[in-house]
Design a protein around this motif. Structure first.
Motif, PDB file in Angstrom:
ATOM      1  N   SER A  19       0.842  -1.192   0.000  1.00 28.02           N
ATOM      2  CA  SER A  19       0.000   0.000   0.000  1.00 28.02           C
ATOM      3  C   SER A  19       0.880   1.245   0.000  1.00 28.02           C
ATOM      4  O   SER A  19       2.061   1.168   0.320  1.00 28.02           O
ATOM      5  CB  SER A  19      -0.882   0.026   1.250  1.00 28.02           C
ATOM      6  N   HIS A  20       0.298   2.390  -0.334  1.00 33.74           N
ATOM      7  CA  HIS A  20       1.043   3.636  -0.162  1.00 33.74           C
ATOM      8  C   HIS A  20       0.480   4.370   1.042  1.00 33.74           C
ATOM      9  O   HIS A  20      -0.681   4.218   1.410  1.00 33.74           O
ATOM     10  CB  HIS A  20       1.098   4.545  -1.390  1.00 33.74           C
ATOM     11  N   GLU A  22       5.844   5.248  -0.826  1.00 32.22           N
ATOM     12  CA  GLU A  22       5.576   3.824  -1.032  1.00 32.22           C
ATOM     13  C   GLU A  22       6.724   3.028  -0.427  1.00 32.22           C
ATOM     14  O   GLU A  22       7.817   3.012  -0.975  1.00 32.22           O
ATOM     15  CB  GLU A  22       5.436   3.513  -2.514  1.00 32.22           C
TER      16      GLU A  22
END
Length: 172
Positions: A83-84, A105
């Protein structure tokens, strides 16, 4: 690259305790927590739900008046899940007011250091860019936070070893 003051290091005594501020404050159903693992790393984890117009989870903590005036940015040592995320900084400890954030990220399943230059931090108030916002005052940082947003529904986990200032070019 020179390392400067720590904003947070969960292996040291008295690390910041980040508290959740999730979309539940607006009727959403996301839930997060921040805990310190036995090996001295911070773990931001939970579930993002898009129900009831939700879609974000965050944690934040007040910090002492940290001066990174001579720094080029912030360096964060992290391990992610694909995920970011966002790192946020504030010049005060209020829940409202201007939040300056930088997206990143993290590497997946391995540790890495990510440099977030100060010019890349963007102002926000409740998800909107405030008109005529002053730049982040890096000489008096009073709050740090982590967030997952942008409709990334589902479970998440971000491990953070430390967050500190850096000068010069980041290595990662």
């Amino acid at each position: 690259m020179a390392h400067l003051s720590y904003l947070a290091d969960w292996s040291r005594p008295d690390p910041p305790r980040l508290q959740p501020v999730d979309d539940r404050v607006m009727g959403g159903r996301s839930a997060s927590r921040f805990r310190i693992a036995p090996e001295g790393i911070g773990v931001f984890e939970g579930v993002v739900s898009l129900e009831n117009n939700g879609g974000f989870a965050s944690v934040r903590s007040g910090i002492d008046n940290v001066d990174l005036g001579s720094a080029a940015g912030v360096l964060i040592r992290v391990r992610g899940d694909g995920s970011h995320y966002r790192l946020s900084l504030r010049n005060d400890r209020r829940l409202s007011g201007i939040n300056y954030f930088h997206d990143f990220e993290p590497p997946v399943e391995e540790w890495g250091e990510i440099g977030l230059p100060f010019p890349g931090f963007r102002p926000s108030v409740r998800g909107r860019v405030p008109p005529n916002a002053p730049p982040l005052d890096r000489t008096r940082l009073r709050q740090i936070g982590l967030m997952i947003a942008d409709r990334q529904a589902g479970p998440f986990r971000l491990e953070v070893a430390w967050i500190r200032g850096w000068s010069g070019a980041p290595s990662g």
